[in-house]
Scaffold this active site. Structure first.
Site, mmCIF file in Angstrom:
data_model
loop_
_atom_site.group_PDB
_atom_site.id
_atom_site.type_symbol
_atom_site.label_atom_id
_atom_site.label_comp_id
_atom_site.label_asym_id
_atom_site.label_seq_id
_atom_site.Cartn_x
_atom_site.Cartn_y
_atom_site.Cartn_z
ATOM 1 N N GLY A 208 28.380 33.471 -1.362
ATOM 2 C CA GLY A 208 28.224 34.907 -1.132
ATOM 3 C C GLY A 208 26.890 35.220 -0.501
ATOM 4 N N ASN A 209 26.541 36.478 -0.490
ATOM 5 C CA ASN A 209 25.222 36.874 0.004
ATOM 6 C C ASN A 209 24.721 38.049 -0.827
ATOM 7 O OD1 ASN A 209 25.959 39.476 1.413
ATOM 8 N ND2 ASN A 209 27.325 38.056 2.455
ATOM 9 N N ARG A 210 23.500 38.479 -0.528
ATOM 10 C CA ARG A 210 22.838 39.425 -1.422
ATOM 11 C C ARG A 210 23.073 40.901 -1.063
ATOM 12 N NH1 ARG A 210 18.062 37.734 -3.927
ATOM 13 N NH2 ARG A 210 16.803 39.156 -2.693
ATOM 14 N N SER A 211 24.020 41.176 -0.185
ATOM 15 C CA SER A 211 24.244 42.575 0.208
ATOM 16 C C SER A 211 24.828 43.387 -0.961
ATOM 17 C CB SER A 211 25.196 42.638 1.398
ATOM 18 O OG SER A 211 25.477 43.973 1.700
ATOM 19 N N ALA A 275 27.721 42.522 5.214
ATOM 20 C CA ALA A 275 27.226 41.180 5.517
ATOM 21 C C ALA A 275 28.422 40.239 5.418
ATOM 22 C CB ALA A 275 26.146 40.791 4.519
#
Ligand code: FMN
Length: 402
Positions: A208-211, A275
């Site tokens: 995943g990502n931090r958005s 993102a």
């Protein structure tokens, strides 16, 4: 400075009790609120509650305090009128200019922005009579907030639910700030993607990502308050649903692509604030991947995800559509941004530097909006709402230009 004068019209729907919280938020944030209920509304919440919470007398008809001509003065002096909840009956009366009680008189005399927050059963909302009344009110410049989808009175579920009062308060705040010029996206459909995609490895793990989705949600809120029909494609967010926005939840980049392309078919503008993962695991393990004693983990093989921004920009689902991308960069921010804008072929690219107090998860952001026409619009460090407003300020003149 005088407090902004807000008229809170309340018509006879079950959601009248939620308007008490809206009233509370308005008075506590320094608004002078005059509540004008209908007779039916008083079946749900009594005059004593409205009067005590607002600090003003409450009447439903034009025959009280006649020397003050309230049927004219209340509307004339308002900075904003919001009818929440607005019943099907109230929308019909307002659309046809009836004036048989204090609220309908007030609606005819108000020259300030007028907001309706309809709430009713799905059948009533979808009825052609209601839809035509809503279209009439919108054509005349009123902001009619799309109802939410969810639990209705009793056991029913569907479209017609009253939005969360905190979100409606946000709409009021935005419309008051922009005044009567607020509706520059009226009649437009815009699509916003928000959040961060998650690419599953197995049933419990993902890449995943931090958005957080906060910037995309700010864009959706801003567009809805400016009159747009908004589809928000939300990837893994944990934020309250904005009022008046249709939300399509998605998980992965592939799901996001499908939802965005579907919604974009008739959209005037698409803003890709999500993102979206560039890569996903080549294989998905249907059972949890186990640690093997004494063995190194198997290498992770990734495959490319579709590039939704490039796809949309290169092959616009609708002629004249404006496409906006986002780029979060860590170095050579502007040079990388320009290169990305050229590569993707979008109309605008919001370039922000990933930093301690900005971008991911933060309430604030700082950016430069690059235009395909060579323009550069710096947006100083500030609330994500400001950046959202600037993006729409730049989108509006580009709509239907080509
Ligand atoms: C329990 C109950 C709940 C109601 N809820 C709604 C509602 O949510 N939306 C709506 O449009 N009408 C609703 N109605 C119908 C309205 O109260 C009715 O149309 C009334 O005439 C509206 O008057 P007004 O628009 O002057 O307030 C409800 C009626 C009852 C008895």
């Amino acid at each position: 400075m005088d407090k902004p004068k807000v008229v809170l019209g309340v018509s006879g729907g079950i959601a009248a009790y939620k308007a008490c919280e809206l009233l509370r938020r308005l008075t506590e944030s320094g608004h002078d609120v005059r509540v004008v209920p209908t007779d039916s509304a008083l079946h749900f919440v009594g005059a004593a509650t409205w009067s005590a919470l607002s600090g003003h007398p409450v009447s439903t008809e034009v025959w009280s305090d006649v020397h003050e001509v309230p049927h004219v003065r209340i509307g004339q002096h308002a900075d904003l009128v919001i009818v929440a909840p607005a019943t099907a009956d109230m929308l019909a009366k307002a659309a046809h200019g009836l004036a048989d009680d204090l609220l309908t008189n007030t609606l005819l005399t108000a020259r300030c922005p007028v907001v309706f927050a309809p709430a009713m059963h799905t059948e009533m909302w979808e009825h052609p009579a209601t839809q035509e009344n809503v279209a009439t009110l919108r054509r005349r410049g009123a902001l009619v907030v799309e109802p939410a989808v969810g639990r209705l009175t009793g056991v029913d579920t569907g479209k017609g639910r009253f939005p969360e009062p905190a979100e409606l308060f946000d709409v009021v705040r935005r419309v008051l700030a922009r005044g009567t010029a607020a509706q520059d996206l009226a009649g437009r459909h815009v699509v916003v993607s928000a959040g961060g995609t998650r690419e599953p490895l197995d049933p419990v793990r993902f890449l995943g990502n931090r958005s957080s989705g906060k910037q995309g949600y700010a864009l959706a809120r801003s567009a809805a308050a400016r009159g747009a029909r908004v589809t928000l494609v939300a990837a893994n967010t944990a934020l309250p649903d904005p009022a008046g926005v249709d939300i399509v939840p998605v998980g992965t980049a592939v799901q996001l692509r499908e939802a965005v392309l579907k919604a974009a078919a008739d959209a005037d503008a698409v803003v890709m604030a999500a993102a979206v993962a560039d890569f996903r695991p080549a294989a998905y393990a249907t059972g949890k991947i186990k640690k093997q004693d004494g063995e190194d983990p198997a290498p992770l093989t990734l495959v490319r995800n579709p590039d939704v921004l490039a796809e949309l920009s290169g092959d616009r689902p609708r002629p004249g559509q404006v496409v906006v991308g986002f780029a979060a960069e860590t170095d050579d921010v502007l040079a990388n941004g320009r290169a990305k804008l050229a590569r993707k072929g979008c109309d605008l690219l919001v370039v922000n530097e990933v930093g301690e107090r900005k971008t991911f998860g933060s309430e604030r952001n700082e950016a430069v909006v690059l235009g395909a026409d060579g323009s550069e619009t710096p947006v100083p460090y500030g609330p994500k709402d400001d950046l959202a407003d600037t993006v729409w300020d730049l989108v509006v003149p580009r709509l239907d230009r080509s």
